[in-house]
Design an enzyme around this catalytic site. Sequence first.
Site, short mmCIF file in Angstrom:
data_model
loop_
_atom_site.label_atom_id
_atom_site.label_comp_id
_atom_site.label_asym_id
_atom_site.label_seq_id
_atom_site.Cartn_x
_atom_site.Cartn_y
_atom_site.Cartn_z
N HIS A 54 0.88 -1.17 0.00
CA HIS A 54 0.00 0.00 0.00
C HIS A 54 0.91 1.22 0.00
CE1 HIS A 54 -3.65 2.31 0.68
NE2 HIS A 54 -2.86 3.12 1.38
N CYS A 55 0.83 2.01 -1.03
CA CYS A 55 1.73 3.15 -1.19
C CYS A 55 1.08 4.43 -0.68
CB CYS A 55 2.10 3.30 -2.67
SG CYS A 55 3.28 4.62 -2.95
N PRO A 56 1.63 5.01 0.39
CA PRO A 56 1.05 6.25 0.90
C PRO A 56 1.28 7.44 -0.03
CG PRO A 56 3.03 5.70 2.13
CD PRO A 56 2.77 4.55 1.20
N GLY A 59 -1.32 6.79 -2.71
CA GLY A 59 -2.62 6.80 -2.04
C GLY A 59 -3.48 5.59 -2.31
#
Length: 154
Positions: A54-56, A59
């Site tokens: 999950h890439c912050p 998003g």
Amino acid sequence: ENTHEYRPPPRTLDITINGAPIKLKYCFTCKIFRPPRASHCSMCDNCVENFDHHCPWVGNCVGRRNYRYFFLFVTSLTFLCLFIFGFSVTHIVLLNTLCFPLFNTLTLPTVLEILICFFSIWSVVGLSGFHSYLVGRSLTTNEDIKGTWSKKRN
């Protein structure tokens, strides 16, 4: 009287595809048997096929449908950092060779730009190199960290 009791589904389901046995795990949140190499993302609250991470920064989850775009983004960002750093240094060197004193060409914005690019290069090139390694090994970040898929393949 209610004679129907709720029985949860089994945690795994053994199936055979093209003669190869495959074990599917049940996701109690999504209420499905997940395909192989899929994981449940707690941030997005859904199962993602070929879940990488999950890439912050982006998003959302990086997985089967958008991994190539994520990889192209990281690779192009690497080239951009190298381009900016290289031409910033070249600009200062050329200005100094044209008889401008060094203290006039090294302004605060120029120094900050070079420093930010220099430190960004190491992290972005490292990220790009790591994902190139993963593409070469046909792994995801999640599988590499947990060591799950490579054990099954070997």
